[in-house]
Design a protein around this motif. Structure first.
Motif, PDB file in Angstrom:
ATOM      1  N   ILE B 116      -3.031 -10.034  -0.900  1.00 58.45           N
ATOM      2  CA  ILE B 116      -1.750 -10.338  -1.578  1.00 58.45           C
ATOM      3  C   ILE B 116      -1.636  -9.447  -2.808  1.00 58.45           C
ATOM      4  O   ILE B 116      -2.510  -9.464  -3.675  1.00 58.45           O
ATOM      5  CB  ILE B 116      -1.679 -11.816  -2.014  1.00 58.45           C
ATOM      6  CG1 ILE B 116      -1.854 -12.726  -0.804  1.00 58.45           C
ATOM      7  CG2 ILE B 116      -0.356 -12.127  -2.692  1.00 58.45           C
ATOM      8  CD1 ILE B 116      -2.212 -14.137  -1.167  1.00 58.45           C
ATOM      9  N   SER B 117      -0.549  -8.672  -2.871  1.00 58.16           N
ATOM     10  CA  SER B 117      -0.387  -7.792  -4.049  1.00 58.16           C
ATOM     11  C   SER B 117       0.602  -8.408  -5.040  1.00 58.16           C
ATOM     12  O   SER B 117       1.549  -7.767  -5.482  1.00 58.16           O
ATOM     13  CB  SER B 117       0.050  -6.400  -3.617  1.00 58.16           C
ATOM     14  OG  SER B 117       1.062  -6.483  -2.654  1.00 58.16           O
ATOM     15  N   THR B 127       1.944  -4.584  -9.402  1.00 53.32           N
ATOM     16  CA  THR B 127       2.174  -4.555  -7.954  1.00 53.32           C
ATOM     17  C   THR B 127       1.796  -3.189  -7.404  1.00 53.32           C
ATOM     18  O   THR B 127       1.156  -3.085  -6.346  1.00 53.32           O
ATOM     19  CB  THR B 127       3.659  -4.862  -7.645  1.00 53.32           C
ATOM     20  OG1 THR B 127       4.047  -6.005  -8.375  1.00 53.32           O
ATOM     21  CG2 THR B 127       3.889  -5.087  -6.173  1.00 53.32           C
ATOM     22  N   ILE B 131      -0.960  -2.427  -4.634  1.00 49.93           N
ATOM     23  CA  ILE B 131      -0.670  -1.707  -3.382  1.00 49.93           C
ATOM     24  C   ILE B 131      -1.603  -0.493  -3.247  1.00 49.93           C
ATOM     25  O   ILE B 131      -2.014  -0.132  -2.141  1.00 49.93           O
ATOM     26  CB  ILE B 131       0.819  -1.316  -3.326  1.00 49.93           C
ATOM     27  CG1 ILE B 131       1.636  -2.583  -3.072  1.00 49.93           C
ATOM     28  CG2 ILE B 131       1.095  -0.295  -2.232  1.00 49.93           C
ATOM     29  CD1 ILE B 131       3.115  -2.398  -3.114  1.00 49.93           C
ATOM     30  N   VAL B 150      -1.168  -9.248   5.462  1.00 55.79           N
ATOM     31  CA  VAL B 150      -0.605  -8.962   4.129  1.00 55.79           C
ATOM     32  C   VAL B 150       0.712  -9.727   3.970  1.00 55.79           C
ATOM     33  O   VAL B 150       1.775  -9.218   4.304  1.00 55.79           O
ATOM     34  CB  VAL B 150      -0.390  -7.441   3.926  1.00 55.79           C
ATOM     35  CG1 VAL B 150       0.005  -7.127   2.494  1.00 55.79           C
ATOM     36  CG2 VAL B 150      -1.616  -6.653   4.313  1.00 55.79           C
ATOM     37  N   CYS B 152       3.875 -10.926   1.953  1.00 57.91           N
ATOM     38  CA  CYS B 152       4.558 -10.361   0.773  1.00 57.91           C
ATOM     39  C   CYS B 152       5.637 -11.311   0.275  1.00 57.91           C
ATOM     40  O   CYS B 152       6.302 -11.978   1.056  1.00 57.91           O
ATOM     41  CB  CYS B 152       5.205  -9.029   1.121  1.00 57.91           C
ATOM     42  SG  CYS B 152       4.023  -7.815   1.672  1.00 57.91           S
ATOM     43  N   SER B 153       5.786 -11.308  -1.039  1.00 60.52           N
ATOM     44  CA  SER B 153       6.789 -12.174  -1.657  1.00 60.52           C
ATOM     45  C   SER B 153       8.114 -11.445  -1.860  1.00 60.52           C
ATOM     46  O   SER B 153       9.121 -12.071  -2.134  1.00 60.52           O
ATOM     47  CB  SER B 153       6.256 -12.675  -2.999  1.00 60.52           C
ATOM     48  OG  SER B 153       7.222 -13.380  -3.682  1.00 60.52           O
ATOM     49  N   VAL B 157       8.312  -4.831  -1.463  1.00 60.65           N
ATOM     50  CA  VAL B 157       6.847  -4.756  -1.436  1.00 60.65           C
ATOM     51  C   VAL B 157       6.378  -4.741   0.019  1.00 60.65           C
ATOM     52  O   VAL B 157       5.450  -4.012   0.384  1.00 60.65           O
ATOM     53  CB  VAL B 157       6.220  -5.943  -2.219  1.00 60.65           C
ATOM     54  CG1 VAL B 157       4.711  -5.946  -2.102  1.00 60.65           C
ATOM     55  CG2 VAL B 157       6.640  -5.898  -3.673  1.00 60.65           C
ATOM     56  N   MET B 158       7.070  -5.540   0.854  1.00 61.61           N
ATOM     57  CA  MET B 158       6.718  -5.572   2.278  1.00 61.61           C
ATOM     58  C   MET B 158       6.901  -4.197   2.921  1.00 61.61           C
ATOM     59  O   MET B 158       5.990  -3.703   3.607  1.00 61.61           O
ATOM     60  CB  MET B 158       7.590  -6.594   3.006  1.00 61.61           C
ATOM     61  CG  MET B 158       7.284  -6.728   4.469  1.00 61.61           C
ATOM     62  SD  MET B 158       8.717  -7.246   5.416  1.00 61.61           S
ATOM     63  CE  MET B 158       9.742  -5.809   5.407  1.00 61.61           C
ATOM     64  N   SER B 161       4.207  -1.892   1.601  1.00 59.42           N
ATOM     65  CA  SER B 161       2.883  -2.272   2.114  1.00 59.42           C
ATOM     66  C   SER B 161       2.745  -1.868   3.580  1.00 59.42           C
ATOM     67  O   SER B 161       1.674  -1.426   4.009  1.00 59.42           O
ATOM     68  CB  SER B 161       2.670  -3.780   1.965  1.00 59.42           C
ATOM     69  OG  SER B 161       2.783  -4.139   0.631  1.00 59.42           O
ATOM     70  N   VAL B 183       1.831  -7.139   8.219  1.00 55.84           N
ATOM     71  CA  VAL B 183       2.443  -7.160   6.883  1.00 55.84           C
ATOM     72  C   VAL B 183       3.742  -7.936   7.022  1.00 55.84           C
ATOM     73  O   VAL B 183       4.668  -7.492   7.695  1.00 55.84           O
ATOM     74  CB  VAL B 183       2.728  -5.728   6.368  1.00 55.84           C
ATOM     75  CG1 VAL B 183       3.292  -5.768   4.965  1.00 55.84           C
ATOM     76  CG2 VAL B 183       1.466  -4.890   6.396  1.00 55.84           C
ATOM     77  N   TYR B 185       6.873 -10.610   5.498  1.00 59.10           N
ATOM     78  CA  TYR B 185       7.626 -11.170   4.363  1.00 59.10           C
ATOM     79  C   TYR B 185       7.614 -12.690   4.499  1.00 59.10           C
ATOM     80  O   TYR B 185       7.871 -13.234   5.567  1.00 59.10           O
ATOM     81  CB  TYR B 185       9.051 -10.627   4.413  1.00 59.10           C
ATOM     82  CG  TYR B 185       9.996 -11.270   3.430  1.00 59.10           C
ATOM     83  CD1 TYR B 185       9.901 -11.015   2.062  1.00 59.10           C
ATOM     84  CD2 TYR B 185      10.979 -12.138   3.861  1.00 59.10           C
ATOM     85  CE1 TYR B 185      10.759 -11.601   1.165  1.00 59.10           C
ATOM     86  CE2 TYR B 185      11.853 -12.733   2.962  1.00 59.10           C
ATOM     87  CZ  TYR B 185      11.742 -12.462   1.619  1.00 59.10           C
ATOM     88  OH  TYR B 185      12.583 -13.057   0.735  1.00 59.10           O
TER      89      TYR B 185
END
Lengths: 308, 455
Positions: B116-117, B127, B131, B150, B152-153, B157-158, B161, B183, B185
């Motif tokens: 989790i980044s 972040t 990553i 992975v 992602c929030s 970022v998703m 990533s 990866v 979301y």
């Protein structure tokens, strides 16, 4: 070329962003807003990607009947309902909703929604107006009143409309009829979902933190080493200093003006020892941020492109 | 012209048109002119750019500019030193050294890795740092053929990533092993994300979990769940409030700048390591400046026991009345300049003894203040107040038990201010009590904001 253009974009964007901070003159002063707008646009498109990813992952889960696949159905339905109502109605808090159109002369309900019409009619008997004004619309005289009243819902719940959230009552009279329109402020479905579901679910998750803190503290405060004992001791003092009982006992008067007690030690620990540690971390982090930003701008740090 | 070059040229033209179009709108807004036509735009642009009424440089930020310049110079200098091939030692960071062990453990156990980044978007530098480390972890996972998850929030970022993980799989020659859905979301909502990740942890039971980025209250929820599923946990954040939680629940924690040093540490690239040394040198410089500053401040305060040589009260007597809050506004005037002063002060005040029984005096924390002494029909109180730089007033609350006051009364509350120079200054505030009210309590509020200091 594949890396060159992105690196150039990063360099120019970084330099422009840096420059606009020190030069408040046109055109630099406009750059920040422009780049922020661009970022919002990109984020909006990325959001579509995120939703598509979410749908894809959950559809695969359903089609392959993975463990707990039923939850994916709920997720997709909830997602579509929320998006649907959000797109149609928005998520605003106060929307004028007509709950009753009623001909009071002939005692005939023309239309009603949300609440039960007889309950509204019953409530109107105890309508307490706060303000009243007469306006002329399409050649007809309208009386617009704002006031307080109680309305009983289907399941017997009484909703009170007070002066902070009054009911709007429009009365149009002619020879044959007296049309009364009752309007109340309601939230949209999107707002209702947020207020009544998401907020409470978030609170539930947040409240779990109390139990997690207890279990983490249990492990952290086991006096296995000198450092752990220091932690335990300071935690004990801070906890006692924060509760009223800490003020009752353990006071040592060294001087007329110097009294050592749990609250005073706790204040000292928090204001000096803890603050010093936190500031040291913040200072290190701030320098780290500056260093990594410089490395990103000059193209030295490229790991976020996926390269080593 | 090849099709690739043509595409790049078209893209560049579009970007230029977009940028100049935007600038046209700003220029027109800046000089309040019509924005139609290219000539009009050029005219507006030149007029707005050479508008001399606006300052070109914000001199109030000159100190920041100097500080940035010095820091940048030191970091770039050490990057060049490292480039010259000089052998540079960097200390071992246990959390980063343990990454390979964690991936290896997951491989041995045949369970996935969870990465989790953070919960913030791409504009957050933590972040980006997270990553950066993801690339290395994904590469190790690809090498050992260990699945990596992975969540992602943020959707941006998703997307990033996904690219980083894909690149890592391609680098080790296993693009076929890359699973696009690894990866994923989850949601932008903080606790929704925590719930989603907790669910993944409980279902998938990862053998190694990585939390590297910006975290808030969800940090402990995630880390404790990871602990309960028996994962080896490596965390890293620059959020001081979340570090204790990670230190408690995780096996290794990267504290503050260690997170930003990770990419240099992992890559072992001399230039990157040079930057790291430069970063440490800047930290050392800050440490020396803090030491000198603390020494000077302490010495000056010892030699000149009083910071302001004279304190003149310029407080307007304020009538304290029910339900109202009034401010005694005062400025600090030193060497002709007016500014707010940060001074620890002790406040003494007295009220007629007969009212002492009917008035409860509460401090800003709502705690009852007891009189320190009662003499000559007066009750004397002490309150310590700390006048902050920005928040230069403190609230003192007077809780009046009105049922005990039968008649209206008016009296003075005499405030005495004991400053750092141990001199007392006083001001009288007229106070009213309206007796015989049916209300149980009433509050008198007084915001005290003092001083006019003249040297």
């Amino acid at each position: 070329m594949k890396r060159g253009i992105p690196l150039l974009i990063v360099f120019f964007t970084g330099m422009i962003w840096l420059t606009q901070y020190f030069i408040p003159h046109y055109p630099f002063n406009k750059v920040m807003n422009l780049l922020s707008d661009w970022m919002k646009i990109i984020a909006a498109f990325a959001m579509v990607l995120g939703i598509l990813n979410l749908l894809r992952v959950n559809f695969i889960k359903i089609s392959r009947k993975h463990y707990n696949w039923q939850y994916s159905i709920i997720l997709i339905i909830a997602l579509l309902i929320t998006i649907g109502f959000g797109c149609i109605q928005g998520i605003t808090e106060n929307v004028d909703t007509t709950i009753l159109v009623y001909n009071s002369k002939s005692n005939e309900v023309i239309s009603s929604s949300i609440f039960v019409a007889p309950a509204i009619i019953e409530g109107l008997k105890n309508f307490k107006p706060i303000s009243s004004e007469d306006v002329e619309k399409d050649g007809k005289k309208e009386t617009i009143q704002k006031g307080m009243m109680d309305i009983t819902t289907k399941n017997g719940k009484v909703v009170k409309y007070t002066d902070s959230n009054p009911v709007k009552r429009i009365i149009v009279k002619d020879d044959n009829s007296v049309i009364e329109t009752v309007i109340v402020k309601t939230g949209t479905v999107g707002h209702w979902i947020y207020k009544n579901l998401i907020e409470h679910l978030s609170s539930t998750m947040f409240s779990l933190l109390a139990f997690f803190i207890a279990s983490a503290a249990f492990r952290a405060f086991r006096a296995k080493s000198f450092e752990a004992m220091l932690l335990l001791g300071s935690a004990f003092i801070v906890m006692l200093g924060k509760v009223p009982i800490g003020d009752v006992f353990g006071k040592i008067e060294i001087h007329e003006k110097i009294i050592i007690s749990f609250p005073s030690i706790q204040v000292w620990l928090m204001n000096y020892v803890n603050t010093a540690g936190q500031r040291a971390i913040l200072l290190g982090a701030a320098i780290g941020i500056i260093a990594i930003s410089i490395k990103i701008i000059i193209g030295l740090e490229r790991t976020y492109f996926g390269g080593e | 012209m090849s099709s690739k070059r043509l595409k790049i040229t078209i893209l560049c033209i579009l970007v230029m048109v977009f940028i100049f179009g935007s600038m046209n709108v700003w220029a027109a807004a800046e000089v309040n002119q019509d924005r139609r036509g290219p000539l009009a735009w050029l005219k507006n642009f030149v007029k707005a750019t050479f508008n001399t009424s606006e300052p070109w440089i914000d001199w109030s930020k000159s100190n920041l500019f100097v500080a940035f310049f010095v820091i940048a110079f030191i970091i770039i200098y050490y990057i060049f030193i490292a480039q010259s091939g000089k052998d540079i030692y960097i200390r071992k960071i246990a959390g980063l050294a343990a990454i390979d062990d964690a991936v290896g453990r997951a491989t041995e156990m045949g369970r996935p890795i969870l990465y989790i980044s953070g919960i913030m978007d791409m504009e957050d530098i933590q972040t980006l740092a997270g990553i950066g480390i993801l690339g290395h972890v994904a590469q190790k996972a690809a090498e050992y053929e260990t699945p990596i998850i992975v969540p992602c929030s943020r959707s941006m970022v998703m997307s990033t990533s996904q690219e980083v993980v894909k690149e890592a799989f391609i680098r080790v020659g296993r693009p076929d092993a890359y699973d696009r859905d690894s990866v994923k979301y989850i949601t932008d909502d903080q606790f929704g994300f925590a719930a989603g990740v907790d669910g993944i942890m409980v279902r998938e039971r990862p053998a190694a979990t990585f939390y590297l980025g910006t975290f808030y209250a969800e940090s402990l929820i995630l880390a404790e769940t990871g602990h309960h599923v028996g994962a080896i946990q490596i965390a890293g954040t620059a959020m001081p409030s979340q570090l204790p939680f990670f230190i408690t629940a995780c096996d290794y924690t990267l504290i503050g700048e260690e997170l930003f040093a990770a990419s240099a540490y992992i890559s072992r690239d001399p230039q990157m390591i040079g930057g790291l040394i430069g970063q440490d040198m800047v930290k050392m410089l800050c440490f020396v400046i803090i030491l000198i500053g603390s020494f000077c401040a302490t010495t000056i305060s010892v030699i000149y026991k009083q910071v302001p040589s004279k304190l003149v009260l310029n407080a307007y007597p304020v009538e304290l009345s029910y339900g109202s809050s009034k401010m005694v506004s005062v400025t600090v005037n030193e060497s002709g300049k007016t500014f707010e002063k940060n001074l620890p002060l002790k406040l003494k005040f007295s009220i007629p003894e007969k009212y002492n029984k009917v008035i409860n005096l509460l401090d800003s924390f709502g705690k009852k203040i007891e009189p320190v002494e009662i003499k000559k029909d007066f009750a004397f109180y002490n309150v310590a107040i700390d006048v902050g730089k920005k928040k230069s007033f403190k609230e003192i609350l007077f809780k009046v038990q009105e049922s005990k006051v039968k008649e209206a009364a008016e009296f003075d509350i005499n405030f005495q201010i004991e400053n750092m120079d141990k001199k007392d200054y006083s001001v009288a505030l007229k106070t009213k009590i309206e007796g015989g009210k049916s209300r149980k309590y009433s509050y008198l509020k007084s915001f005290i904001n003092f001083f006019d200091i003249k040297k």
